[in-house]
Design an enzyme around this catalytic site. Structure first.
Site, PDB file in Angstrom:
ATOM      1  N   PHE A 118       0.809  -1.230   0.000  1.00 20.37           N
ATOM      2  CA  PHE A 118       0.000   0.000   0.000  1.00 20.37           C
ATOM      3  C   PHE A 118       0.836   1.272   0.000  1.00 20.37           C
ATOM      4  O   PHE A 118       0.346   2.348  -0.312  1.00 20.37           O
ATOM      5  CB  PHE A 118      -0.939   0.007   1.220  1.00 20.37           C
ATOM      6  CG  PHE A 118      -0.252   0.421   2.507  1.00 20.37           C
ATOM      7  CD1 PHE A 118      -0.068   1.769   2.815  1.00 20.37           C
ATOM      8  CD2 PHE A 118       0.237  -0.527   3.399  1.00 20.37           C
ATOM      9  CE1 PHE A 118       0.577   2.156   3.983  1.00 20.37           C
ATOM     10  CE2 PHE A 118       0.898  -0.148   4.558  1.00 20.37           C
ATOM     11  CZ  PHE A 118       1.069   1.197   4.849  1.00 20.37           C
ATOM     12  N   GLU A 130       9.432  -4.391  13.029  1.00 21.29           N
ATOM     13  CA  GLU A 130       9.079  -3.296  12.123  1.00 21.29           C
ATOM     14  C   GLU A 130       7.792  -2.642  12.615  1.00 21.29           C
ATOM     15  O   GLU A 130       6.771  -3.317  12.751  1.00 21.29           O
ATOM     16  CB  GLU A 130       8.881  -3.827  10.696  1.00 21.29           C
ATOM     17  CG  GLU A 130       8.520  -2.715   9.722  1.00 21.29           C
ATOM     18  CD  GLU A 130       8.360  -3.195   8.281  1.00 21.29           C
ATOM     19  OE1 GLU A 130       7.743  -4.254   8.063  1.00 21.29           O
ATOM     20  OE2 GLU A 130       8.853  -2.488   7.376  1.00 21.29           O
ATOM     21  N   CYS A 168       9.679   1.397   3.481  1.00 21.84           N
ATOM     22  CA  CYS A 168      10.586   0.287   3.814  1.00 21.84           C
ATOM     23  C   CYS A 168      12.001   0.811   3.984  1.00 21.84           C
ATOM     24  O   CYS A 168      12.884   0.101   4.429  1.00 21.84           O
ATOM     25  CB  CYS A 168      10.540  -0.773   2.740  1.00 21.84           C
ATOM     26  SG  CYS A 168      11.220  -0.191   1.210  1.00 21.84           S
TER      27      CYS A 168
HETATM   28  P1  NAD Z   1       1.464  -6.650   3.164  1.00 13.91           P
HETATM   29  O1  NAD Z   1       2.500  -7.706   3.242  1.00 13.91           O
HETATM   30  O2  NAD Z   1       0.378  -6.630   4.144  1.00 13.91           O
HETATM   31  O3  NAD Z   1       0.745  -6.687   1.725  1.00 13.91           O
HETATM   32  C1  NAD Z   1       1.495  -6.679   0.522  1.00 13.91           C
HETATM   33  C2  NAD Z   1       0.703  -7.412  -0.552  1.00 13.91           C
HETATM   34  O4  NAD Z   1       0.511  -8.762  -0.140  1.00 13.91           O
HETATM   35  C3  NAD Z   1      -0.696  -6.830  -0.778  1.00 13.91           C
HETATM   36  O5  NAD Z   1      -0.949  -6.832  -2.164  1.00 13.91           O
HETATM   37  C4  NAD Z   1      -1.612  -7.786  -0.030  1.00 13.91           C
HETATM   38  O6  NAD Z   1      -2.872  -7.917  -0.634  1.00 13.91           O
HETATM   39  C5  NAD Z   1      -0.863  -9.101  -0.098  1.00 13.91           C
HETATM   40  N1  NAD Z   1      -1.070  -9.914   1.104  1.00 13.91           N
HETATM   41  C6  NAD Z   1      -1.259  -9.481   2.374  1.00 13.91           C
HETATM   42  N2  NAD Z   1      -1.371 -10.534   3.220  1.00 13.91           N
HETATM   43  C7  NAD Z   1      -1.260 -11.643   2.469  1.00 13.91           C
HETATM   44  C8  NAD Z   1      -1.274 -13.039   2.769  1.00 13.91           C
HETATM   45  N3  NAD Z   1      -1.447 -13.481   4.006  1.00 13.91           N
HETATM   46  N4  NAD Z   1      -1.103 -13.903   1.755  1.00 13.91           N
HETATM   47  C9  NAD Z   1      -0.917 -13.468   0.487  1.00 13.91           C
HETATM   48  N5  NAD Z   1      -0.903 -12.163   0.154  1.00 13.91           N
HETATM   49  C10 NAD Z   1      -1.053 -11.259   1.118  1.00 13.91           C
HETATM   50  O7  NAD Z   1       2.266  -5.249   3.141  1.00 13.91           O
HETATM   51  P2  NAD Z   1       1.653  -3.791   3.189  1.00 13.91           P
HETATM   52  O8  NAD Z   1       1.113  -3.532   4.557  1.00 13.91           O
HETATM   53  O9  NAD Z   1       0.786  -3.544   2.011  1.00 13.91           O
HETATM   54  O10 NAD Z   1       2.988  -2.937   2.968  1.00 13.91           O
HETATM   55  C11 NAD Z   1       3.876  -2.635   3.996  1.00 13.91           C
HETATM   56  C12 NAD Z   1       5.018  -3.623   4.044  1.00 13.91           C
HETATM   57  O11 NAD Z   1       5.695  -3.649   2.799  1.00 13.91           O
HETATM   58  C13 NAD Z   1       6.080  -3.221   5.070  1.00 13.91           C
HETATM   59  O12 NAD Z   1       6.499  -4.381   5.735  1.00 13.91           O
HETATM   60  C14 NAD Z   1       7.202  -2.631   4.223  1.00 13.91           C
HETATM   61  O13 NAD Z   1       8.468  -2.693   4.806  1.00 13.91           O
HETATM   62  C15 NAD Z   1       7.103  -3.499   3.010  1.00 13.91           C
HETATM   63  N6  NAD Z   1       7.717  -2.863   1.862  1.00 13.91           N
HETATM   64  C16 NAD Z   1       8.921  -3.349   1.453  1.00 13.91           C
HETATM   65  C17 NAD Z   1       9.568  -2.756   0.396  1.00 13.91           C
HETATM   66  C18 NAD Z   1      10.908  -3.270  -0.052  1.00 13.91           C
HETATM   67  O14 NAD Z   1      11.397  -2.809  -1.051  1.00 13.91           O
HETATM   68  N7  NAD Z   1      11.524  -4.207   0.637  1.00 13.91           N
HETATM   69  C19 NAD Z   1       8.983  -1.677  -0.286  1.00 13.91           C
HETATM   70  C20 NAD Z   1       7.731  -1.223   0.150  1.00 13.91           C
HETATM   71  C21 NAD Z   1       7.111  -1.829   1.227  1.00 13.91           C
END
Ligand code: NAD
Length: 488
Positions: free
Chosen positions: A154, A386, A286
């Site tokens: 998101f 985190e 992130c």
């Molecule tokens: P999230 O893991 O909740 O969701 C990411 C994606 O995974 C979404 O499209 C969601 O629909 C899907 N998803 C969520 N739960 C799932 C499950 N149990 N099984 C399968 N798919 C699932 O992450 P978020 O809250 O959207 O984003 C924040 C996180 O993303 C933070 O941990 C941040 O550090 C990380 N992030 C990492 C980077 C990087 O480059 N390493 C960049 C941006 C964000």
């Protein structure tokens, strides 16, 4: 404002067309005002299959389209996005909450990904060795994989999708994108603009949903590769599940980033940069600085300066002029982050500034004022996990080695930075820190698109990272040709 932004029900994008879904519906809200925005529907299994089929059907023609022509579509897309910059920047802010200035920055970083992918013509070049045997030449070529899928978080609704499909399609693949269920509107709008830029139907498709949609993609037999960005627990699951289903995977996870401030650092500038890194995007990056490691006697003046800056920070609707920090994405996320503040107090850290008491935190949006803890120890929950919100922890250490050991003991390994005037200290830090991205006298850095986004350990699952030359390798298969032409 975009056409998707004003519609009440958000469609999917399949085979070059907007398609209405029959799936389960949810209302989405503006995180700053709490006002309802669009109704979002989780794609059904049939709809997901239709998106993959469209991508599969588009693959033969698209993969045989000369690479120069594929890149030309991206150049048109780049111009199209620039012409729609104001609309897209406003949309990012409306659905994610970040300030307009931050949206503008992420918009620019997204464009950089397209600029890099536009060089696929040379990036895809193989190698040639003449006469590997008598009368025999050897050469390698790079070919696209087929249908690739991308699952995005998101916090960067515009930029992170562009980490993935510009390079994937420039290399000749077709793509199915599943944006975050919390910010699906930017993804839909940019898919529409890419098609208006000349992308053939089916090359990029957008489906919606959460875990069920993701599972359908991870297990789909026609999908060859999965790119994921999100939290570490989900990244690990994606990596294991997609790999078990025979797919190539790159899964970028969460982070706990440290900024080390040495006693010889330029205090005022280090404090400014650390604050921007910690509280920019309300800490929902992130590459946010989550822990400041204060070395030696810089701790007291540094904390005083961090507090001074936090006190003057204007928190409000990201769309309002002058806002320096916007809201948290959802009320649930705000509650989770406030829980970390309770945990820090319970573990014995010193709460230097409690953002929960700021007036913004009592308003109708999901706001939480900047919060700072001192005397945090490495064992505390706020030092280890985190938080992904506007909460900064300060850990005091005696010397550089202690700072490096602290960073290297983290379960994450995304990024770190150091503030110092000593080249030797910086060099030692760059060499010894076990994070994939390292900054010197900058906030925790996100490299430009020409380099890979190179998290380590618990921040990344896979082999080839997103962006940079890694992404070309990820989205292509290497073929080695050994060739002999007999004399007539
Ligand atoms: P999230 O893991 O909740 O969701 C990411 C994606 O995974 C979404 O499209 C969601 O629909 C899907 N998803 C969520 N739960 C799932 C499950 N149990 N099984 C399968 N798919 C699932 O992450 P978020 O809250 O959207 O984003 C924040 C996180 O993303 C933070 O941990 C941040 O550090 C990380 N992030 C990492 C980077 C990087 O480059 N390493 C960049 C941006 C964000």
């Amino acid at each position: 404002m975009s056409s998707t932004a004003v519609s009440t029900v958000l469609p999917m994008f399949i085979a070059g067309e907007r398609r209405e879904s029959r799936g389960h519906a949810e209302q989405l809200f503006n995180p700053a005002t709490g006002a309802p925005t669009v109704i979002f529907q989780h794609s059904t299994r049939d709809e997901i299959n239709a998106a993959v089929d469209a991508a599969q059907a588009a693959f033969p023609a698209w993969s045989r389209t000369p690479v120069l022509q594929r890149c030309r579509v991206l150049f048109h897309f780049h111009g199209m996005l620039e012409r729609h910059a104001d609309e897209l920047i406003a949309l990012i802010t409306e659905e994610n909450g970040k300030t307009l200035e931050e949206s503008k920055g992420s918009f620019q970083r997204g464009l950089e990904c397209i600029e890099f992918a536009g060089g696929a013509t040379s990036l895809m070049m193989g190698d040639t060795v003449e006469r590997v045997g008598t009368g025999v030449d050897g050469y390698s070529i790079r070919q696209p994989l087929g249908v690739c899928a991308g699952i995005t978080p998101f916090n960067f609704p515009f930029m992170v999708p562009l980490w993935m499909y510009p390079m994937a399609i420039a290399c000749g693949n077709t793509f199915v994108h599943k944006p975050s269920e919390r910010v699906p509107r930017s993804a839909m709008r940019i898919a529409e603009l890419l098609h208006e830029s000349g992308l053939p139907p089916g090359v990029l498709n957008v489906v919606h949903g959460a875990r069920e949609t993701v599972d359908a993609l991870l297990t789909h037999p026609k999908i060859r590769a999965v790119s994921f960005v999100g939290s570490s627990a989900v990244a690990k699951y994606i990596y294991a599940t997609a790999a078990a289903n025979g797919k190539r995977v790159q899964a970028l996870g969460g982070a706990k980033n440290h900024s080390v401030v040495m006693p010889d650092a330029d205090l005022r500038s280090a404090a400014q940069v650390v604050m921007a890194s910690s509280f920019g995007c309300a800490g929902e990056r992130c590459v946010a600085t989550s822990v400041v490691v204060a070395v030696g006697d810089i701790a007291d003046p540094l904390i005083a300066e961090l507090r001074r800056i936090a006190d003057s920070m204007r928190v409000g609707d990201g769309a309002a002029p002058g806002s320096e920090m916007g809201p948290i994405i959802t009320p649930e996320a705000k509650k989770r982050i406030a829980g970390y503040v309770d945990a820090g107090i319970a573990d014995g850290a010193t709460l230097v500034r409690d953002g929960r008491k700021d007036s913004c935190s009592q308003s109708s949006g999901n706001f939480l004022g900047p919060t700072i803890f001192d005397n945090v120890t490495p064992q505390m929950k706020i030092a280890r996990e985190e938080i992904f919100g506007p909460v900064l922890s300060v850990v005091r250490v005696k010397n550089l080695q202690e700072a490096i050991d602290l960073i290297n003991s983290s379960q994450y390994g995304n990024a770190s930075s150091i503030f110092t005037r000593s080249g030797n200290t910086a060099r030692e830090f760059v060499t010894s820190t076990q994070t994939g991205m390292v900054g010197v006298n900058v906030g925790v850095p996100a490299p430009t698109a020409i380099f890979p986004f190179a998290g380590w350990r618990g921040s990344f699952f896979g082999d080839l990272h997103a962006l940079g030359k890694d992404s070309v390798q990820f989205y292509t298969e290497s073929k080695v040709v050994t060739c002999r032409w007999p004399e007539d």
